[in-house]
Write an enzyme that holds these catalytic residues in place. Structure first.
Site, PDB file in Angstrom:
ATOM      1  N   SER A   1       0.829  -1.199   0.000  1.00  0.00           N
ATOM      2  CA  SER A   1       0.000   0.000   0.000  1.00  0.00           C
ATOM      3  C   SER A   1       0.873   1.262   0.000  1.00  0.00           C
ATOM      4  O   SER A   1       1.645   1.464  -0.931  1.00  0.00           O
ATOM      5  CB  SER A   1      -0.960  -0.047   1.195  1.00  0.00           C
ATOM      6  OG  SER A   1      -1.991   0.897   1.060  1.00  0.00           O
TER       7      SER A   1
ATOM      8  N   ASP B   1     -10.067  -3.688  -5.143  1.00  0.00           N
ATOM      9  CA  ASP B   1      -9.172  -2.751  -4.476  1.00  0.00           C
ATOM     10  C   ASP B   1      -9.158  -1.448  -5.263  1.00  0.00           C
ATOM     11  O   ASP B   1      -8.962  -1.445  -6.486  1.00  0.00           O
ATOM     12  CB  ASP B   1      -7.760  -3.347  -4.408  1.00  0.00           C
ATOM     13  CG  ASP B   1      -6.739  -2.437  -3.727  1.00  0.00           C
ATOM     14  OD1 ASP B   1      -7.150  -1.424  -3.128  1.00  0.00           O
ATOM     15  OD2 ASP B   1      -5.543  -2.745  -3.798  1.00  0.00           O
TER      16      ASP B   1
ATOM     17  N   HIS C   1      -8.036  -4.982  -0.860  1.00  0.00           N
ATOM     18  CA  HIS C   1      -6.980  -4.230  -0.205  1.00  0.00           C
ATOM     19  C   HIS C   1      -6.817  -4.703   1.247  1.00  0.00           C
ATOM     20  O   HIS C   1      -7.785  -4.777   1.992  1.00  0.00           O
ATOM     21  CB  HIS C   1      -7.283  -2.727  -0.214  1.00  0.00           C
ATOM     22  CG  HIS C   1      -6.076  -1.900   0.086  1.00  0.00           C
ATOM     23  ND1 HIS C   1      -5.148  -1.582  -0.872  1.00  0.00           N
ATOM     24  CD2 HIS C   1      -5.610  -1.376   1.242  1.00  0.00           C
ATOM     25  CE1 HIS C   1      -4.171  -0.874  -0.330  1.00  0.00           C
ATOM     26  NE2 HIS C   1      -4.437  -0.738   0.958  1.00  0.00           N
TER      27      HIS C   1
END
Length: 399
Positions: free
Chosen positions: A189, A343, A373
């Protein structure tokens, strides 16, 4: 039905309504995901309420909650765990206990959390680093960095880059028994953003003689110019990371001034004089056709120059690695990218894969059709173990 039974029924219905979220059929363990999401949603709602009262910034409330999930640097039967500082940046070092005749691989890991929250001490990151060190027989450096809202870009980038440069010194590598020809970088991320950015920066650093062999980017956030990509549209309210929260993370990375967040949500934050940058994030030409699926590309709206003058970071390649030109990308190392179907950040990763391959970089792309995610780091879920196994196997073969 008695009054007590009626009240219990109403509470049960409200609870089920709060927890239940329709999920695609191919998502594994849907009810466990819903429970995790309900927990996160409760934290977010409470933190938002506290912020509305003017008592605490939402990200600071997230940090307080996160601190309860941190664990001390404790060694176990397989791995020695220590904390130290690399050029004043706190890191955790994971070294396998079994003896090794040869120098070991080295992996530099950067945690996620939207540049605002997270820590190498979080239990899931600690466990991931232990597994990686043990199974890969590698020295893992899991780095911290200063966080927003107290610190803004480029502090996070500079902290990570400073710690990485320290690790890549011959003296430090020798101390930990790391092979200078087998060093990789990884992050998830926001950590994937930082990993991509510092890997690009290393290419132009004449003082760093030791280069990275691989980079591994796990659903990375790579650009804030267009937050209306197909993946943003399709997953704007999906579990764990909503569009509103992601835009807030991006905005907080650069400033506490919420006018940037509002401009990003209305797609009016990029000034016309920066319009040339959109060619690097034009999803109509960079996404494989199956991910476009009927979405129509709209030319960007342009805002005033004031925001870009006050907060130029969101147009900086160190914050948005997708803005690097092809000449820069050409020199990047062997790359592994994980993207997840459900995501927001899916298309950032997909576009980077396309651009890297177009620039001649060898890329292994693992697109997870049932992924979302955070799938890599919610270690209570089966999908996390599956993705981590794939990740470590790729590292074994290529690092």
């Amino acid at each position: 039905m008695g009054r007590k039974s009626l009240y219990l029924l109403i509470v049960g219905i409200l609870t089920a309504y709060y927890i239940y979220t329709p999920l695609p059929d191919n998502v594994e363990e849907p009810w466990r995901m819903m429970w995790i999401n309900a927990h996160l949603k409760t934290i977010q709602n409470l933190a938002t309420f506290v912020e509305l009262l003017g008592l605490h910034h939402i990200m600071d409330s997230f940090k307080v909650v996160g601190s309860f999930y941190e664990v001390p640097p404790t060694s176990d039967e397989n791995v020695t765990v220590t904390e130290t500082k690399f050029n004043n940046i706190l890191v955790r070092v994971y070294v396998p206990k079994r003896k090794s005749e040869a120098l070991r691989r080295g992996l530099f890991y950067i945690h996620g959390g939207g540049w605002c929250v997270g820590s190498a001490a979080l239990s899931d990151y600690d466990l991931l680093s232990r597994w990686t060190a043990d199974r890969l027989d590698a020295v893992v450096i899991s780095t911290n960095y200063r966080l927003a809202p107290k610190y803004h870009f480029p502090i996070q980038f500079e902290d990570v880059y400073s710690a990485l440069r320290w690790f890549l010194r011959k003296k430090v590598l020798a101390k930990y028994g790391v092979n200078p020809e087998r060093i990789g970088i990884s992050g998830d991320s926001a950590g994937g953003n930082l990993a991509a950015a510092v890997t690009q920066q290393l290419l132009d650093d004449p003082d760093v003689k030791i280069k990275l062999k691989i980079q591994s980017l796990i659903y990375p956030a790579l650009q804030p110019l267009d937050v209306d990509l197909p993946s943003y549209q399709e997953n704007s309210n999906f579990l764990f990371l909503s569009k509103s929260l992601m835009v807030r993370f991006w905005s907080e990375y650069f400033t506490t001034d919420r006018s940037l967040e509002k401009a990003m949500l209305s797609r009016q934050h990029v000034p016309v004089e920066s319009s040339h940058l959109f060619k690097f994030v034009n999803w109509s030409s960079l996404l494989p056709e199956r991910f476009i699926k009927g979405h129509v590309y709209n030319n960007p709206n342009y805002g005033s120059s004031e925001l870009a003058k006050k907060y130029p970071g969101f147009l900086d390649v160190r914050a948005a690695p997708l803005l690097a030109d092809d000449n820069k990308l050409h020199g990047l190392p062997l790359t592994y990218v994980i993207t997840c179907q459900y995501d927001l950040l899916r298309d950032d990763g997909l576009m980077y894969v396309t651009r890297l391959r177009n620039a001649g970089v060898q890329v292994t792309h693992n697109h997870v059709e049932d992924g979302f995610h955070g799938a890599f780091s919610y270690l209570g879920l089966k999908i996390s173990h599956r993705l981590i196994n794939q990740y470590i196997e790729w590292l074994k073969e290529n690092l």
